[in-house]
Design an enzyme around this catalytic site. Sequence first.
Site, short mmCIF file in Angstrom:
data_model
loop_
_atom_site.label_atom_id
_atom_site.label_comp_id
_atom_site.label_asym_id
_atom_site.label_seq_id
_atom_site.Cartn_x
_atom_site.Cartn_y
_atom_site.Cartn_z
N LYS A 44 0.83 -1.20 0.00
CA LYS A 44 0.00 0.00 0.00
C LYS A 44 0.88 1.27 0.00
CE LYS A 44 -3.81 -2.43 0.10
NZ LYS A 44 -3.60 -3.71 0.69
C1 LIG Z 1 -9.68 -3.79 -0.77
C2 LIG Z 1 -8.98 -4.40 0.41
N1 LIG Z 1 -9.64 -4.49 1.57
C3 LIG Z 1 -9.06 -5.01 2.67
C4 LIG Z 1 -7.76 -5.47 2.65
C5 LIG Z 1 -7.17 -6.06 3.88
O1 LIG Z 1 -6.11 -5.31 4.37
P1 LIG Z 1 -4.93 -6.00 5.22
O2 LIG Z 1 -4.10 -6.78 4.28
O3 LIG Z 1 -4.21 -4.82 5.80
O4 LIG Z 1 -5.59 -6.83 6.26
C6 LIG Z 1 -7.03 -5.38 1.47
C7 LIG Z 1 -5.65 -5.86 1.45
O5 LIG Z 1 -5.01 -6.09 0.49
C8 LIG Z 1 -7.65 -4.83 0.32
O6 LIG Z 1 -6.99 -4.75 -0.84
#
Ligand SMILES: Cc1ncc(COP(=O)(O)O)c(C=O)c1O
Length: 403
Positions: free
Chosen positions: A202
């Site tokens: 990110k």
């Molecule tokens: C659209 C979306 N929502 C939620 C998440 C979940 O985030 P995390 O990986 O920080 O748990 C991601 C992670 O790639 C994502 O791309």
Amino acid sequence: MSNLRTKLQPLALDGGTPVRGKLLPYGRQSLDERDIEAVVEVLRSDWLTTGPKIGEFEGRLATLVGAKYAVSFSSGTAALHGAAYAAGLGPGDEAITTPMTFCATANCVLYQGATPVFADVSPDTLNLDPREATKNINSRTKAIIAVDYAGHPADLAALRELAERHRLLLIEDACHALGAEYHGKRVGGIADMTVFSFHPVKHVTTGEGGMVTTDDSKLAETLRRFRNHGISSEARERQNAGQWFYEMVLLGYNYRLTDIGCALGISQLEKLEASLARRRYIATRYLRAFAHLAEIELPSARQRVEPAWHLFPIRIRPEKLTRGRAEVFRALRAENIGANVHYMPVHMHPYYRGRFGDQSGVYPVAEDAYDRLISLPMFHGMSDGDVEDVIAAVTKVLSHYIA
Ligand SMILES: Cc1ncc(COP(=O)(O)O)c(C=O)c1O
């Protein structure tokens, strides 16, 4: 008619020389010495977790996105779970969301014993289509969870209006979209709750980490308790007040982000504008280089929207090619371009099919996109040479497969 003009070099897939020698990933963190020093400083301090860096990181992020409150979590997924809890989702409730997302967006509804109800996406942005969402609203619906796919903000004005009309909470999964702008405002201060992720691919990373921003003090308080076992105060507050007493007031989790992660996040935030600018430059370069290729459909931005360009998803046009997505993907990988696919629509995952039955064909826009999507590399640290390699490889591969 295609404008592919490259002299045909043999594809790496067929034994030719790859465009580059080493695989270029689709996304990657950008860390510098200041990031490392910030982490080391915390390692030498009294507080590795629930210390002063938490509030500092939360405050900076809230200011940056224009929200009153920011509550950090141990991941974007935990933050989504917190948002689903704070929205009051429970057994018997439904939340409308998009199938074109990472499964965590819908999973957070299931964590709460509620049901995610998918609605199809708009063909241009692949974001939740408000007209499709409307069709699925009923007396059980409690929330809409939109996603800013690839960093392009969801159709927030229409969704806001829909949520208000039906008294639903609007949750925005902005895990792709830190720094994106919608109608002159940064995402984070528009929906009832906005969720960010700080996973290494990110814009800003804390290793693992997430955040919920909101203007609602009650939601913020619930989120803070939920991420801390449901306990009404934090360890440092008690230490500073010279008190031991605490109460658990709701069933929460340990979803706390560490001070180590927050220190990294604070340092990373300093580079957010540079990351956004670099991603916008890369997107512009790709858009210009591929503008005349009839074989692919390019991502576009709506009026008064500034995407954060987490991803650069192209869609192949199978009718213009002799090969399908799988072959184009394999050919790009052979050229050492770390292409990816975002996403297999959530309803197609075996777990969802097993639990909710086969819904194939119900979300035709998402499914058609899935068959054609390829994400090209897009990250802050890409050099100009890397960008040109991607352009050369895409042009080379497509030129071999023109129908
Ligand atoms: C659209 C979306 N929502 C939620 C998440 C979940 O985030 P995390 O990986 O920080 O748990 C991601 C992670 O790639 C994502 O791309």
